[in-house]
Scaffold this motif. Structure first.
Motif, short mmCIF file in Angstrom:
data_model
loop_
_atom_site.label_atom_id
_atom_site.label_comp_id
_atom_site.label_asym_id
_atom_site.label_seq_id
_atom_site.Cartn_x
_atom_site.Cartn_y
_atom_site.Cartn_z
N ARG A 128 -10.24 1.22 5.04
CA ARG A 128 -10.48 2.20 6.11
C ARG A 128 -9.20 2.50 6.88
NH1 ARG A 128 -15.24 -0.75 6.95
NH2 ARG A 128 -14.32 -1.83 8.70
N ALA A 129 -8.43 1.47 7.19
CA ALA A 129 -7.18 1.66 7.93
C ALA A 129 -6.18 2.47 7.10
CB ALA A 129 -6.58 0.31 8.32
N LYS A 130 -6.08 2.15 5.80
CA LYS A 130 -5.17 2.89 4.93
C LYS A 130 -5.62 4.34 4.79
CE LYS A 130 -3.42 -0.92 2.15
NZ LYS A 130 -3.39 -1.54 0.80
N ALA A 158 -7.36 6.13 6.97
CA ALA A 158 -7.09 6.82 8.23
C ALA A 158 -5.61 7.17 8.35
CB ALA A 158 -7.53 5.96 9.41
N ASP A 159 -4.75 6.24 7.95
CA ASP A 159 -3.31 6.50 7.99
C ASP A 159 -2.93 7.61 7.01
OD1 ASP A 159 -0.63 5.91 8.93
OD2 ASP A 159 -0.29 5.05 6.93
N LYS A 175 -3.96 10.98 8.40
CA LYS A 175 -3.05 11.43 9.45
C LYS A 175 -1.73 11.92 8.86
CE LYS A 175 -1.35 10.25 13.99
NZ LYS A 175 -1.38 9.33 15.10
N GLU A 179 -12.71 -3.89 2.96
CA GLU A 179 -13.20 -2.60 3.43
C GLU A 179 -12.46 -2.16 4.69
OE1 GLU A 179 -17.47 -2.69 3.91
OE2 GLU A 179 -17.68 -3.69 1.99
N LYS A 180 -12.21 -3.10 5.59
CA LYS A 180 -11.49 -2.78 6.83
C LYS A 180 -10.08 -2.31 6.50
CE LYS A 180 -10.31 -4.69 11.33
NZ LYS A 180 -10.36 -5.87 12.20
N GLU A 181 -9.43 -2.98 5.56
CA GLU A 181 -8.09 -2.61 5.16
C GLU A 181 -8.07 -1.22 4.51
OE1 GLU A 181 -4.83 -4.17 1.96
OE2 GLU A 181 -5.91 -5.69 3.11
#
Length: 172
Positions: A40-42, A44-45, A48, A36-38
């Protein structure tokens, strides 16, 4: 010139979608926390990268949500808990990844934990430095005993009676 104007108007026509009577829970578990953390980071990227990308247009003219229940279940803590918004009605209008398309507006209302009232108002913008947003949330008159599993998971206590209120604003 008239044909060109017609094509421009047709391309700017906003589409609408509606979701009625959906009941959905997002379930968080300890084994999936890393994934899930991975994700979320993807996400967000990707957001952007998509913000004002000249070769990509993402648009939602209007999305309506009616008579629905949306929940979050956390099974990564003990005891597990579920928080939810029942009888949910909401709209999202003019969402785009392009700043030139203007500001998106979201409005949501429902019954938090099935007992209290909840309203949220938000605006979203595709700023040049990346997406930005403002959110205001009001939760009022919730039967506090409906939150006991949440309180036990993080505070090791529960309640016998009372009302829960929350007012918050976030600008990012």
């Amino acid at each position: 010139v008239l044909a060109h104007q017609h094509d421009v108007l047709a391309s700017r026509q906003r589409t609408r979608a509606a979701v009625d009577g959906i009941h959905v829970d997002y379930v968080h578990t300890a084994p999936t926390a890393g994934a899930e953390k991975e994700v979320r980071a993807k996400a967000a990227d990707a957001a952007k990268q998509a913000s004002n990308a000249p070769d990509l247009l993402v648009q939602i003219g209007e999305l309506r949500l009616t008579r629905s229940t949306i929940g979050f279940v956390n099974k990564a803590v003990s005891p597990s808990y579920r928080v939810f918004l029942a009888d949910t009605d909401g709209t999202l209008t003019n969402l785009s990844n392009q700043q030139r398309e203007g500001t998106a507006v979201a409005k949501l209302k429902g019954a938090f934990m099935g007992s209290g009232t909840a309203t949220a108002d938000a605006t979203f913008r595709a700023d040049k430095s990346g997406p930005s947003f403002d959110i205001g949330v009001r939760i009022e008159e919730v039967d506090v005993t409906t939150l006991n599993d949440l309180f036990r998971a993080y505070g090791r206590y529960d309640t016998a009676s009372g009302r829960f209120f929350l007012y918050t604003e976030l600008d990012a």
